[in-house]
Design an enzyme around this catalytic site. Sequence first.
Site, mmCIF file in Angstrom:
data_model
loop_
_atom_site.group_PDB
_atom_site.id
_atom_site.type_symbol
_atom_site.label_atom_id
_atom_site.label_comp_id
_atom_site.label_asym_id
_atom_site.label_seq_id
_atom_site.Cartn_x
_atom_site.Cartn_y
_atom_site.Cartn_z
ATOM 1 N N ASP A 405 0.859 -1.192 0.000
ATOM 2 C CA ASP A 405 0.000 0.000 0.000
ATOM 3 C C ASP A 405 0.894 1.240 0.000
ATOM 4 O O ASP A 405 2.109 1.143 0.209
ATOM 5 C CB ASP A 405 -0.866 -0.049 1.272
ATOM 6 C CG ASP A 405 -1.933 1.036 1.317
ATOM 7 O OD1 ASP A 405 -2.287 1.586 0.251
ATOM 8 O OD2 ASP A 405 -2.422 1.330 2.429
ATOM 9 N N GLU A 408 2.749 4.960 -4.052
ATOM 10 C CA GLU A 408 2.751 5.880 -5.226
ATOM 11 C C GLU A 408 4.010 6.741 -5.297
ATOM 12 O O GLU A 408 4.391 7.092 -6.418
ATOM 13 C CB GLU A 408 1.508 6.786 -5.157
ATOM 14 C CG GLU A 408 0.211 6.032 -5.290
ATOM 15 C CD GLU A 408 -0.165 5.231 -4.043
ATOM 16 O OE1 GLU A 408 0.286 5.615 -2.950
ATOM 17 O OE2 GLU A 408 -0.880 4.235 -4.176
ATOM 18 N N ASP A 490 -8.988 3.498 -2.703
ATOM 19 C CA ASP A 490 -10.041 3.897 -1.764
ATOM 20 C C ASP A 490 -11.309 4.391 -2.448
ATOM 21 O O ASP A 490 -11.515 5.588 -2.630
ATOM 22 C CB ASP A 490 -9.493 4.959 -0.814
ATOM 23 C CG ASP A 490 -8.338 4.410 0.011
ATOM 24 O OD1 ASP A 490 -8.157 3.169 0.029
ATOM 25 O OD2 ASP A 490 -7.618 5.211 0.620
#
Length: 781
Positions: A405, A408, A490
């Site tokens: 997670d 980015e 999300d």
Amino acid sequence: MPEFIGQLPISEPAWNAISSVQSFQSYDREIHFDCGNNSLLILTILANNLIRVRFSPTQEFTPRRSWAVNSPDTEWNAINFDIQETDAQIIIETEKIKVCVQKNPCQIKCFDKAGNPFAHDTGWGIASRKDEIANWKEITPQEKFYGFGERSGLLNQRGKVLTNWTTDSLDYTMLTDEMYQAIPFFMSLRPNVGYGLFFNTTFWSQFDVGADDINTLQLKTKDSQLDYYIIYGSEPAIILETYTQLTGRMPLPPRWALGYHQCRWSYNSEAEVRELVGQFRKRRIPCDVVHLDIDYMQGFRVFTWNKQRFPSPKMLIEDLSQQGIKVVNIIDPGVKFDPEASYQVCDEGLEKDYFIRRENGKVFHGYVWPDRAIFPDFMRPEVREWWGNLQQNLTNVGVAGIWNDMNEPALNNQPFGDLEGVKITFPMDGSSGSGEDKTTWKETHNLYGMNMARASYEGLQKLRPGQRSFVLTRSGFVGVQRYSAVWTGDNHSKWEYLEMSLPMLCNLGLSGVAFVGADIGGFAGNATPELFARWIQVGMLYPLMRGHSMIGTKRHEPWEFGQEVEDICRQYIELRYQLLPYFYTLFWQAAISGEPILRPLVYHYPNDEKTYEIYDQVLIGDSIMAAPIYRPGVENRMVYLPEGNWYNWWNRKSYQGSQHILVDAPLEKMPLFIKVGAIIPLIPVMQYAEELPINEMRLLVAPGKGEFTLYEDDGNTFAYRDGASCNTEYKVDLEENKVVVEIEKRTGKLAPNQRKVIVEVIGKGEQEFMDDGEARRLVFE
Ligand code: MIG
């Protein structure tokens, strides 16, 4: 402030356009065009349908490293092509296409063998200005655009500006541009003509797909050269096959990863996890995987366990495995800066100099869950190896997969929760990678997530020798499918997000990423019972079927919404498990040819323009079509049936294709159809993928002409690479008013255990036999 405000035009410096071809020279598969002013255009003919185009305004080409491209130019088989020169142009012709380079001004124009134009440069051609280079192409009114990696909104992306820059795009909406994934690839389709374009730049890049001018496509990057591949194909499958030959395909995942995954932020303790699994088993709702979110860690320190909440993870995981459950743990890239605490990951990484530094040489830090955090430089192979090995702290107690997670990367300039904090990136001029790969984060920002997933994947391969790996990542770049599955971050527990999920996943599939899913039930907010029921129906279609929800929301497990919804959840999760042989075969196809598992209708009907905008119906493989419900209170809907007959899954009623029909869809029914000639293998419900040997298989046959090749192997090891797999080819055809089902002799070295096969031909009845792998012919009168 709405994000489009930031995109309003400002006065921009002028472009310097490419001028005219002065001369050209061919070397083997490369053709070099001197375009004046010291600039150079190179076309490389890699395959009959694959051409690479490069342009440098300074004649210099920085080496393109193998970050995204799996098959370098030199690895493609040599092919024959012709070059001819006329007064006006140079014409290069392969078996499949003709590429014309117009001399004055220099413009590239492609044609298929029927003379249909595609990917024509406009009068602007190629141009550069400080720190940017761009190319403009014509688009015809009929063309529609798909792919572009992970994209919100509906299916066709024409009319949008699409930026490729990995971003924590939480709370994304229909209008969001930058997403978690950056995959600068798209396909353009119109009846009989299609092409894919892979923009080979890891720098910030952008497509303007007819937004500024409805007839023009612009590719733009903050790179110093232009580099793109044109992939011709009359249909999406051909384009994708070549694109994934170029950028890689997914390895076959373990079969358990195709089952139902249950996740929440967070299952907070051993007791809670045991209780959760107990509920699944007690209520007879199949489940294979439980994911542990950030709270299993000690103060968000990656590769640790919280001793209070998870005092004996090994025993927990052993007990869960007795119940057929696998555990997947989250790992974020940010390492807590904790020099006083003998935290191995921090100490070792600092000592070995594995963390990212600023230009001034200081170790760079940002703020994430563990507060002040430092970040490994996954561009360096030794850092990836180190990180991969750290996973030992999880695999040695039996953790089966890794969930990446925040890669980015997502980080703030101030502690999480400080209202003044803003999102930041790594220092753009700071150095990334080492040796030949040394460059700046301007060039490698987009690769951070993919390289983290790569570290995870390669580490798991080493730590669990002989077993297939499961990695799930939020961020990625072209080629991410080689290492990891992807989920769409999300989303919200709202109908709009349910509706958006299928087109998003379809576009990912059309971008080479087949193993994808969205959070079932929605991540943020509370689902209503009705929304949850509809979402589990749609979730059953996701290649990755995972329920997840955010901290602070109401519980979202299948039994949290009352008996009726629980029963619906059980029914659809069971259906997923019954279809596992079908899904597994589709995963195998994705692994060998790059085909998506979940497909928009346009994938199989590219010459039927009615399918071009259909985002709310999908195909699983080529035989099953779903037309889910995306709004509350809706109990029937219109469905478009493409050409050929279709059968309603629930009542076996048949319909002619090429028409719209109205179907019933009460809460417990998601409209599902099977295509004429379909042969669909179904097995008895199991509580987890490998619970029992398969001793019975039902072949559901929709009378007509068709075939299906079933793929089987042990589901967990690499023995299939040495031939320990098998294929069974099934065929159906009509002979007058008889239906003939032929089962070919099984091929391959693996012999599944003897099993009963029941062949059900819709409208004709059933026949059964003991399957010993021999050929058979069944006639249904
Ligand atoms: O800042 O780990 O998208 O799935 O549950 C939020 C907590 C961090 C974002 C992920 C989500 C996950 C959550 N994470």
